[in-house]
Design an enzyme around this catalytic site. Structure first.
Site, mmCIF file in Angstrom:
data_model
loop_
_atom_site.group_PDB
_atom_site.id
_atom_site.type_symbol
_atom_site.label_atom_id
_atom_site.label_comp_id
_atom_site.label_asym_id
_atom_site.label_seq_id
_atom_site.Cartn_x
_atom_site.Cartn_y
_atom_site.Cartn_z
ATOM 1 N N ALA A 45 -80.190 116.727 65.721
ATOM 2 C CA ALA A 45 -80.579 115.363 66.085
ATOM 3 C C ALA A 45 -82.012 115.143 65.612
ATOM 4 C CB ALA A 45 -80.485 115.171 67.593
ATOM 5 N N LYS A 46 -82.452 113.930 65.609
ATOM 6 C CA LYS A 46 -83.857 113.644 65.266
ATOM 7 C C LYS A 46 -84.188 112.259 65.781
ATOM 8 C CE LYS A 46 -87.211 115.597 62.671
ATOM 9 N NZ LYS A 46 -87.346 117.009 62.253
ATOM 10 N N GLY A 47 -85.476 112.029 66.030
ATOM 11 C CA GLY A 47 -85.897 110.709 66.477
ATOM 12 C C GLY A 47 -87.188 110.314 65.808
#
Ligand code: GLU
Length: 424
Positions: free
Chosen positions: A113-115
Site C-alpha cells: 500500500a502507499k499514501g
C-alpha cells in the site's frame, strides 16, 4: 491519467507505466500462475481524500490526499506516506505496487500500500503540518488499521508525523493503537534501528553485489543522488567500509570531490542548508554533471524516473544500487544491462526499511522490545537470504536481478492469490 482515469492506461513515462512494464517482463517466468497476473496490474482499492485545514493566516486550504491498497493477498497493506508537491494518484499507485513486490521479495507477511498528500511541507508551519497530517489520517482512517493497512514514513515524513498519525487513529477508535503505523518515535512503540534501516539495507545488498562483482569497496568511488534518510545513511556506511563518496546531489544542487567528501562535515550541514552548504568541502557543479561524474557505484536515492536512458548511457558506474523507489526507467534498465552494469533493484535494495517496520509491528503486538543488535542481525539475515535467492533465480534463467526479484515475489503473491481463490 488526467484525461481518462484508468488503472490499465498509464500516462507516458509515468511510474505506473514503469511498474506495468516491469510486470510484463516477468510473465514468461510465472508458469501456470501467469493466469493470475492481471491482479498485479490493478490496485485492489484506491481512496482519494480532501484534506481541508485552517492555515495560520486564517484562510482555508485544501490538499488532495491518497491511500492506495495495491494488494493484500499475503497480509495487511504496508507502505509509507509521502508529502510532496508532485504527488499524484498514479504515482501512489506505482509506489503501492512496488511495496507489494518488495514485501513479497523479502517474504514479509504483508501486501503493498502507499499514501501521499500533494503538499509542499516546507511551506507549512509546524501547526499546519500537524493539522494536515491529522485530518488526512482521519480521512483514511476508514481503510487503515493495525490488521488491515499500516502506514510508515516516506519522502518528507518522519517519526513525529507517525506519532500524530498514531494519536489521531487512536483517538478515533478509542484506545492506543501503536501498531497502526511504523517508524514511530522510540518511546511510542518505535523500534531501534528503524531510522537507519533503509540505508543499511542498501549497504548490505550493495556490499554483497560488489563482492560478487569482485569490486573492492576500499577506494571505490560512489555517487549518491538524494541525501535524506536513505542516501546519507548508505553513504556513511560505505565510507566506513573504505569507499569514497565522490558526488552527492540533493534538492539544493550537486557537490563533487574526487578525493571523497568529508561526510562528518557534509551530513550535519546538509540537514539545514542542503549539500551546497558544504562549498568548502568540494566543487558545486551543474546538476546534470552528477550523472557523468566518474564513479564505480551509483546510488539513486531520491525520486522516481531519475535514471533516464540518456543518463544510463553516460554513467561510468559498474553497479547501481536503487535506494529510491522506481529511479530507473525501463529503457535505462535495458541500456544498463547491455552495458554490463549490474542493477540491484529497489524492491530488494531498499527493503531494509519495511523489514524493520515489520520488526516494529511485531514488537508492538508483543509489547516486548528487542535491542539494536538483534534488529540489525535479523535485518542483515533477511536481506542476505532474499538477495541470494534472487541471485540464484537470475542465474538460472539468465535474467536481470530486477526480473528475478519480480519472479520470486510474483510467485509468492500469485500463489497466495490462487490458494485464497476468487470471492464469491
Ligand atoms: N517508505 C518505505 C519504503 O518505500 C518504508 C515503508 C514501510 O516501512 O512500510 O519502502
Amino acid at each position: 491519467m488526467s484525461e481518462k482515469l484508468s488503472f490499465v492506461s498509464p500516462t507516458a513515462n509515468s511510474p505506473w507505466g514503469t511498474y506495468l512494464s516491469q510486470v510484463d517482463r516477468v510473465v514468461p517466468y510465472l508458469g501456470p500462475l501467469a493466469r493470475w497476473v492481471e491482479t498485479l496490474k490493478r490496485p485492489k482499492r484506491a481512496l482519494i481524500v480532501d484534506v481541508p485545514i485552517e492555515m495560520d493566516d486564517g484562510s482555508i486550504a485544501h490538499f488532495e490526499g491518497y491511500r492506495v491498497q495495491h494488494n493484500m493477498s499475503r497480509g495487511p497493506g504496508k507502505g509509507g506516506i509521502r508529502f510532496h508537491p508532485d504527488v499524484t494518484l498514479e504515482e501512489v499507485m506505482a509506489l503501492s505496487a512496488w511495496m507489494t513486490i518488495k514485501t513479497a521479495a523479502v517474504n514479509l507477511p504483508y501486501g503493498g500500500a502507499k499514501g501521499g498528500i500533494r503538499v509542499d511541507p516546507k511551506k507549512l508551519s509546524p501547526q499546519e503540518l500537524e493539522k494536515v497530517t491529522r485530518r488526512y489520517t482521519s480521512e483514511i482512517g476508514i481503510i487503515i488499521g493495525p490488521h488491515t493497512d499500516i502506514p510508515a514514513p516516506d519522502v518528507n515524513t518522519n517519526a513525529q508525523i507517525m506519532a500524530w498519525m498514531m494519536d489521531t487513529y487512536s483517538m478515533n477508535v478509542g484506545g492506543t493503537a501503536t501498531g497502526v503505523v511504523t517508524g514511530k518515535p522510540l518511546h511510542l512503540g518505535g523500534s531501534l534501528g528503524r531510522v537507519k534501516a533503509t540505508g543499511r539495507g542498501v549497504f548490505v545488498t550493495g556490499r554483497e553485489a560488489a563482492r560478487r562483482l569482485g569490486m573492492d569497496l576500499r577506494g571505490a568511488r560512489i555517487a549518491v543522488q538524494g541525501f535524506g534518510n536513505v542516501g546519507s545513511v548508505a553513504a556513511e556506511l560505505f565510507a566506513e567500509a573504505g569507499a569514497k563518496i565522490v558526488a552527492v546531489q540533493d534538492h539544493t544542487g550537486t557537490i563533487v570531490n574526487s578525493n571523497g567528501l568529508d561526510l562528518a562535515k557534509l551530513v550535519p550541514i546538509s540537514r539545514t542548508d542542503g549539500v551546497v552548504g558544504f562549498k568548502a568541502g568540494g566543487d558545486i557543479v551543474p546538476n546534470e554533471d552528477f550523472w557523468n561524474t566518474p564513479c564505480d557505484i551509483l546510488i539513486p536515492a531520491a525520486l522516481e524516473g531519475q535514471l533516464t536512458a540518456e543518463r544510463a548511457q553516460k554513467t561510468t558506474a559498474k553497479l547501481v544500487l536503487e535506494g529510491a523507489n522506481g529511479p530507473t526507467v525501463p529503457q535505462a534498465d535495458d541500456i544498463l544491462a547491455e552495458r554490463g552494469v549490474l542493477v540491484v533493484p529497489d524492491v530488494i535494495c531498499n527493503a531494509g526499511g519495511v523489514t524493520v517496520s515489520y520488526f516494529e509491528w511485531v514488537q508492538d503486538f508483543s509489547s516486548f522490545f528487542w535491542d539494536e543488535d538483534e534488529i540489525n542481525v535479523r535485518l542483515d539475515r533477511i536481506m542476505m537470504n532474499a538477495l541470494n535467492q534472487i541471485w540464484d533465480t537470475a542465474d538460472k534463467h539468465k535474467i536481470t536481478l530486477r526480473t528475478a526479484t519480480y519472479a520470486v515475489a510474483c510467485e509468492r503473491i500469485l500463489m497466495a492469490r490462487q490458494e485464497r481463490g476468487l470471492y464469491p
